[in-house]
Design an enzyme around this catalytic site. Structure first.
Site: not given
Length: 249
Positions: A140, A198, A226, A74-75
């Site tokens: 998740q 996601d 995700h 992700s980030l």
């Protein structure tokens, strides 16, 4: 097998810390020297205002003695893109999972998230982080048989997320960032792993990266969301092993 002089670095996503990878790391080869790092203001890392993506990438580069294999979630994947573009001598390969070159939609980037959807998604984390990070993990791992055991093992450390100001500034930086201009400068093997379910970084973001990162490979875990490295840990670890050891070219 990676050369003994090389290392594998794991970079977590927004609102998490290095403990997000606690369930993945034991599944990676014991011969690999693996380091999971905290982004500024997350986990145990100090926070110097403002949160800056390029500075975060530079800080990780300073820890790397020679070329390393980088996994970003992700980030953390966005930070990894900046790391590879700004410090090509420090990066041997990239594995990006549930990540993006740009988070928000634009006229020339329909792959991004609309601002209202993004605001709704993160609003809950701002109000009660501990509650919603647990709910996030439960979602998740919805179809993972040992979900409760995994959550019980990683949640106490993962919930040490950093200060609210650091989280807000990191989110603001992610919303502003646009790494699309960097993609054609990256010339290392790239593995992209995305979840078919996601809603935070939808598959279309992975498809964009795949089109613009030359020689990249895109793997879709259809039932993952995700955090594929949590929900499908064994399969994800196998992909990493094959990729780092040269099985995916």
């Amino acid at each position: 097998m990676p050369d003994a002089a090389k290392k594998v670095y794991l970079i977590h996503g927004w609102g998490a810390n290095r403990h997000a990878f606690d369930d993945l790391m034991p599944r990676l080869p014991a011969t690999w020297p693996v380091s999971a790092v905290d982004l500024p203001g997350h986990g145990d890392a100090p926070f110097a205002q403002p949160f800056d993506i390029e500075a975060a990438a530079d800080g990780i580069a300073a820890q790397i003695d020679t070329s390393a294999d980088i996994l970003g979630w992700s980030l953390g994947g966005l930070v990894a893109l900046y790391l590879a573009a700004r410090h090509p001598d420090k990066v041997r390969s990239l594995c990006l999972t549930a990540s993006f070159a740009r988070l928000t939609a634009a006229e020339d980037y329909p792959e991004g998230l609309a601002a209202p959807a993004l605001g709704k998604m993160v609003g809950a984390f701002r109000t009660d982080y501990a509650k919603h990070i647990k709910q996030f993990l439960q979602l998740q791992l919805l179809h993972t048989p040992d979900a409760a055991e995994i959550i019980g093992r990683i949640l106490p450390d993962l919930a040490r997320c950093g200060t609210p100001q650091a989280l807000q500034e990191a989110l603001d930086a992610a919303e502003r960032a646009d790494a699309r201009h960097l993609l054609d400068k990256i010339d290392v093997p790239v593995l992209l792993v995305f979840g078919g379910k996601d809603a935070i970084t939808p598959l279309r973001m992975g498809e964009y990266l795949h089109r613009h990162l030359k020689g990249s490979r895109l793997v879709v875990m259809e039932k993952a969301a995700h955090a594929p490295f949590l929900s499908h840990a064994e399969a994800f670890a196998a992909l990493c092993r094959d990729f780092v050891e040269g099985g995916l070219t």
